[in-house]
Design a protein around this motif. Sequence first.
Motif, PDB file in Angstrom:
ATOM      1  N   ASP A  20       0.836  -1.171   0.175  1.00 36.44           N
ATOM      2  CA  ASP A  20      -0.169   0.273  -0.030  1.00 36.44           C
ATOM      3  C   ASP A  20       1.234   0.772  -0.116  1.00 36.44           C
ATOM      4  OD1 ASP A  20      -2.487  -1.315   0.022  1.00 36.44           O
ATOM      5  OD2 ASP A  20      -2.151  -1.706   2.392  1.00 36.44           O
ATOM      6  N   ILE A  21       0.263   2.402  -0.496  1.00 39.40           N
ATOM      7  CA  ILE A  21       1.717   3.519  -0.847  1.00 39.40           C
ATOM      8  C   ILE A  21       0.592   4.799  -0.372  1.00 39.40           C
ATOM      9  CG2 ILE A  21       2.798   5.042  -2.901  1.00 39.40           C
ATOM     10  CD1 ILE A  21       2.979   2.744  -4.288  1.00 39.40           C
ATOM     11  N   LEU A  34       4.244  -8.791   4.536  1.00 42.36           N
ATOM     12  CA  LEU A  34       4.689 -10.269   4.260  1.00 42.36           C
ATOM     13  C   LEU A  34       4.143 -11.486   4.633  1.00 42.36           C
ATOM     14  CD1 LEU A  34       8.095  -8.634   4.654  1.00 42.36           C
ATOM     15  CD2 LEU A  34       7.246  -8.193   2.327  1.00 42.36           C
ATOM     16  N   VAL A  35       4.297 -12.491   3.775  1.00 43.61           N
ATOM     17  CA  VAL A  35       4.509 -14.010   4.157  1.00 43.61           C
ATOM     18  C   VAL A  35       5.008 -14.514   3.978  1.00 43.61           C
ATOM     19  CG1 VAL A  35       2.710 -16.264   4.116  1.00 43.61           C
ATOM     20  CG2 VAL A  35       1.550 -13.878   3.496  1.00 43.61           C
ATOM     21  N   LEU A  69      12.846 -13.069  10.889  1.00 49.55           N
ATOM     22  CA  LEU A  69      11.096 -12.235  10.792  1.00 49.55           C
ATOM     23  C   LEU A  69      11.807 -11.108  11.381  1.00 49.55           C
ATOM     24  CD1 LEU A  69       8.254 -14.556  12.241  1.00 49.55           C
ATOM     25  CD2 LEU A  69       9.201 -14.418  10.493  1.00 49.55           C
ATOM     26  N   GLN A  70      12.373 -10.715  12.237  1.00 48.78           N
ATOM     27  CA  GLN A  70      13.531  -8.986  12.041  1.00 48.78           C
ATOM     28  C   GLN A  70      14.255  -8.857  10.712  1.00 48.78           C
ATOM     29  OE1 GLN A  70      15.334  -8.527  15.769  1.00 48.78           O
ATOM     30  NE2 GLN A  70      12.822  -9.241  16.462  1.00 48.78           N
ATOM     31  N   GLN A  71      14.908 -10.837  10.664  1.00 48.06           N
ATOM     32  CA  GLN A  71      15.670 -10.079   9.616  1.00 48.06           C
ATOM     33  C   GLN A  71      15.237  -9.353   8.217  1.00 48.06           C
ATOM     34  OE1 GLN A  71      19.263  -9.307   9.407  1.00 48.06           O
ATOM     35  NE2 GLN A  71      18.528  -9.020   7.130  1.00 48.06           N
ATOM     36  N   GLU A  72      14.069 -10.279   8.019  1.00 42.62           N
ATOM     37  CA  GLU A  72      13.089 -10.332   6.499  1.00 42.62           C
ATOM     38  C   GLU A  72      12.271  -9.358   6.327  1.00 42.62           C
ATOM     39  OE1 GLU A  72      13.158 -12.675   4.508  1.00 42.62           O
ATOM     40  OE2 GLU A  72      13.665 -14.316   5.047  1.00 42.62           O
ATOM     41  N   GLY A  73      12.386  -8.478   8.044  1.00 44.36           N
ATOM     42  CA  GLY A  73      11.627  -7.211   7.364  1.00 44.36           C
ATOM     43  C   GLY A  73      12.327  -5.972   6.838  1.00 44.36           C
ATOM     44  N   ARG A  74      13.289  -5.564   7.699  1.00 47.26           N
ATOM     45  CA  ARG A  74      14.665  -5.501   6.996  1.00 47.26           C
ATOM     46  C   ARG A  74      15.058  -5.483   6.157  1.00 47.26           C
ATOM     47  NH1 ARG A  74      16.294  -6.656  12.537  1.00 47.26           N
ATOM     48  NH2 ARG A  74      17.578  -8.023  11.933  1.00 47.26           N
ATOM     49  N   ASP A  75      15.220  -6.835   5.199  1.00 52.71           N
ATOM     50  CA  ASP A  75      15.647  -6.625   4.185  1.00 52.71           C
ATOM     51  C   ASP A  75      14.700  -6.093   3.734  1.00 52.71           C
ATOM     52  OD1 ASP A  75      18.181  -7.715   4.733  1.00 52.71           O
ATOM     53  OD2 ASP A  75      17.195  -9.776   4.899  1.00 52.71           O
ATOM     54  N   ALA A  76      13.217  -6.626   3.693  1.00 51.85           N
ATOM     55  CA  ALA A  76      12.457  -6.530   3.073  1.00 51.85           C
ATOM     56  C   ALA A  76      12.085  -4.778   2.779  1.00 51.85           C
ATOM     57  CB  ALA A  76      11.263  -6.329   3.122  1.00 51.85           C
ATOM     58  N   ARG A  77      12.544  -3.293   3.916  1.00 49.38           N
ATOM     59  CA  ARG A  77      12.437  -2.734   3.777  1.00 49.38           C
ATOM     60  C   ARG A  77      12.852  -2.315   2.923  1.00 49.38           C
ATOM     61  NH1 ARG A  77      12.867  -1.479   9.778  1.00 49.38           N
ATOM     62  NH2 ARG A  77      10.293  -0.714   9.337  1.00 49.38           N
ATOM     63  N   THR A 115       7.023   0.983   6.652  1.00 50.11           N
ATOM     64  CA  THR A 115       6.416   0.380   7.052  1.00 50.11           C
ATOM     65  C   THR A 115       6.682  -1.464   7.247  1.00 50.11           C
ATOM     66  OG1 THR A 115       4.143   0.294   7.227  1.00 50.11           O
ATOM     67  CG2 THR A 115       5.475   1.474   8.922  1.00 50.11           C
ATOM     68  N   VAL A 116       6.536  -2.146   7.943  1.00 50.67           N
ATOM     69  CA  VAL A 116       6.125  -3.842   7.709  1.00 50.67           C
ATOM     70  C   VAL A 116       5.879  -4.254   8.157  1.00 50.67           C
ATOM     71  CG1 VAL A 116       7.622  -5.789   6.881  1.00 50.67           C
ATOM     72  CG2 VAL A 116       8.983  -3.978   5.980  1.00 50.67           C
TER      73      VAL A 116
END
Length: 159
Positions: free
Chosen positions: A90-91, A105-106, A113-121, A145-146
Amino acid sequence: MAVEQTPDPLERATRALRDEPDAGWIEVSQAVMSRVRTLVMPASVVITFDEVGSSERGDRGSIVRVSGRVLTPRLREAVDTPTRAADSVDIEVADDRCTAIHLGLVCVYGADLQQEGRDARAAAASVVHELLGRDPAFDPERDITVEIVDVVEGDPHTQ
């Protein structure tokens, strides 16, 4: 079409319906799908910035904009990996500026999960800088935000 005569009218009707070709439904289905494909979903436009943070380009002060229809799929593509999939992108746009991006994210079970969030950001920030430039008011750490919305066993893209 010849219908075998039987004493039971319900049986005759059933046979007639079973023998009827389904071409009519196929044509109706194709017509409906072609009309659905012509629907235009509204999309916001977002101002881009140059390397020094200015939105105006050239002597005439031209402003370049990018459609949300371009930005959203690029963000989705950037955050998708074998261990995570974008459930939602969402933008938020205010005054033609991208003010926030929300990623849902799924992730695959067992992933950090924290690393996945950082990488996605980081991946989303890279796309924003590539497509929109360096908006001095946009801070990826604050404005992207993730949220991990689900954790699944197996491929997160098929869930």
